[in-house]
Design an enzyme around this catalytic site. Structure first.
Site, PDB file in Angstrom:
ATOM      1  N   ARG A  91       0.677  -1.350  -0.117  1.00 52.27           N
ATOM      2  CA  ARG A  91       0.193   0.501   0.208  1.00 52.27           C
ATOM      3  C   ARG A  91       0.645   1.357  -0.343  1.00 52.27           C
ATOM      4  O   ARG A  91       0.332   2.148  -1.029  1.00 52.27           O
ATOM      5  CB  ARG A  91      -0.495  -0.177   1.155  1.00 52.27           C
ATOM      6  CG  ARG A  91      -2.055   1.048   1.672  1.00 52.27           C
ATOM      7  CD  ARG A  91      -2.510   0.975   2.776  1.00 52.27           C
ATOM      8  NE  ARG A  91      -3.095   0.018   2.643  1.00 52.27           N
ATOM      9  CZ  ARG A  91      -4.827  -0.481   2.165  1.00 52.27           C
ATOM     10  NH1 ARG A  91      -5.241   0.400   1.424  1.00 52.27           N
ATOM     11  NH2 ARG A  91      -4.887  -2.098   2.521  1.00 52.27           N
ATOM     12  N   ASP A 151     -18.744   1.027  -2.054  1.00 58.46           N
ATOM     13  CA  ASP A 151     -18.780   0.179  -1.476  1.00 58.46           C
ATOM     14  C   ASP A 151     -20.182  -0.266  -0.582  1.00 58.46           C
ATOM     15  O   ASP A 151     -20.373  -0.934  -0.842  1.00 58.46           O
ATOM     16  CB  ASP A 151     -17.760   0.466  -0.386  1.00 58.46           C
ATOM     17  CG  ASP A 151     -16.343   0.590  -0.813  1.00 58.46           C
ATOM     18  OD1 ASP A 151     -15.294  -0.323  -0.103  1.00 58.46           O
ATOM     19  OD2 ASP A 151     -16.240   1.775  -0.901  1.00 58.46           O
ATOM     20  N   ARG A 154     -22.710  -1.587  -3.365  1.00 60.56           N
ATOM     21  CA  ARG A 154     -22.451  -2.761  -3.684  1.00 60.56           C
ATOM     22  C   ARG A 154     -22.859  -3.471  -2.660  1.00 60.56           C
ATOM     23  O   ARG A 154     -23.489  -4.273  -2.546  1.00 60.56           O
ATOM     24  CB  ARG A 154     -21.037  -3.321  -3.363  1.00 60.56           C
ATOM     25  CG  ARG A 154     -20.078  -2.640  -4.545  1.00 60.56           C
ATOM     26  CD  ARG A 154     -18.603  -2.801  -4.965  1.00 60.56           C
ATOM     27  NE  ARG A 154     -17.433  -2.664  -5.641  1.00 60.56           N
ATOM     28  CZ  ARG A 154     -17.029  -2.493  -6.542  1.00 60.56           C
ATOM     29  NH1 ARG A 154     -15.912  -2.409  -5.279  1.00 60.56           N
ATOM     30  NH2 ARG A 154     -16.161  -2.145  -6.845  1.00 60.56           N
ATOM     31  N   HIS A 178     -12.165   2.478   2.969  1.00 57.43           N
ATOM     32  CA  HIS A 178     -12.402   2.216   1.375  1.00 57.43           C
ATOM     33  C   HIS A 178     -10.845   0.907   0.519  1.00 57.43           C
ATOM     34  O   HIS A 178     -10.128   1.554  -0.098  1.00 57.43           O
ATOM     35  CB  HIS A 178     -12.312   3.697  -0.275  1.00 57.43           C
ATOM     36  CG  HIS A 178     -12.521   2.167  -0.788  1.00 57.43           C
ATOM     37  ND1 HIS A 178     -13.578   1.626  -1.799  1.00 57.43           N
ATOM     38  CD2 HIS A 178     -11.644   2.443  -2.195  1.00 57.43           C
ATOM     39  CE1 HIS A 178     -13.450   1.364  -3.026  1.00 57.43           C
ATOM     40  NE2 HIS A 178     -12.423   1.766  -3.397  1.00 57.43           N
TER      41      HIS A 178
END
Length: 311
Positions: A91, A151, A154, A178
């Site tokens: 990341r 998100d 979804r 996120h």
């Protein structure tokens, strides 16, 4: 009475950026001008021409390829530019790459005299939204990230399928990062206005499976078609529409936390009210003890990454 003009600067003309522009033109007639900035000027020029073709059927918006200096009189600057995460990359690797790109974007926009609102969707969005605010020096309420809006969409879809009800009857949010440390706020979710946990017979295993399915949804889409863009582009268009139309809508976005949920000096995905001023208010739900632990964990992971970033 003279009609106020509304102008949007889009930085990044990839799949997300171009889909955002297409959605915005279809849903927000208040937009008078869209300027697309991209390193690939041929692409942005061609996209502008292509998008112009829909204006006779929508609204008479001026669409053109441009430069950062065009931000000087823009209401909103939307940032979708960045590089995706590669296999084996951490990341922090991704953050450092995109921070370099972010610096080349934010500073010239600020230097143009821009005094509107930044809306960020580049990933990792919570980190880059936090850094956009720091780099720009803008008031925190005038920097917004798409956060967990995608998100949450979804989750609403998956819940509607599970319960066999229209998705319009579902109101549920994903909160936190996120990404990997996000969590579903099921205790606050409703179906047809009734609390989800009392209106249904879903089990703990069902909730865990739904939360995991949300996290895997993006990867599933990428596996089949190579990228995800319609959902986040629509979320972006919805945020910009709320700003331009002063709509006071509530969305789960990357919003600045200043003590809410026990988190400070960080943008995370939480429900917040948006209007023409930007972020008007962060809504602090009464999370369960387990949800509160998940929020603190998400914030800690984000801070760990931020502490390794050099501006």
């Amino acid at each position: 009475m003279i009609k106020r003009r509304h102008k949007v600067l889009l930085v990044g003309d990839g799949a997300v950026g171009s889909s955002f522009a297409y959605s915005l033109l279809q849903t927000t007639p208040e937009v008078d001008e869209v300027v697309i900035v991209d390193l690939n000027k041929d692409k942005s020029y061609g996209d502008a021409l292509d998008l112009q073709d829909i204006t006779p059927l929508e609204s008479p918006t001026t669409i053109r390829s441009g430069e950062y200096s065009d931000a000087s009189d823009a209401d909103v600057a939307v940032i979708t530019a960045g590089v995706p995460r590669k296999p084996g990359e951490t990341r922090l690797d991704l953050v450092n790459k995109n921070v370099k790109i972010l610096k080349t974007i934010v500073q010239p926009i600020v230097d143009s005299g821009f005094h509107g609102i930044f809306v960020v969707s580049s990933n990792p969005v919570d980190i880059l939204t936090t850094l956009t605010q720091k780099l720009s020096g803008f008031p925190k309420e005038r920097v917004i990230g798409t956060g967990t809006s995608l998100d949450s969409a979804r989750l609403n879809v998956l819940l509607a399928e599970k319960l066999d009800v229209p998705v319009s009857e579902i109101d549920a949010h994903i909160m936190g990062e996120h990404g990997d440390t996000s969590f579903a706020a099921f205790d606050e979710a409703t179906v047809n206005g009734e609390p989800l946990k009392t209106a249904t017979d879903l089990t703990a295993d069902d909730y865990a499976a739904l939360e995991e399915a949300v996290k895997k949804r993006g990867g599933e889409i990428i596996a089949h078609k190579g990228a995800t863009f319609y959902g986040v582009a629509k979320c972006l268009a919805y945020i910009v529409k709320a700003i331009l139309e002063n709509r006071n809508v509530t969305l789960p976005i990357s919003a600045p936390l200043n003590g809410e949920y026990g988190v400070k000096d960080l943008y995370l995905g939480v429900p917040a009210v948006i209007n023409t001023s930007g972020i008007v208010k962060v809504l602090e739900h009464d999370l369960s003890a387990e949800e509160s632990k998940k929020m603190i964990n998400s914030a800690a992971k984000m801070k760990e990454v931020l502490d390794g970033v050099e501006l």
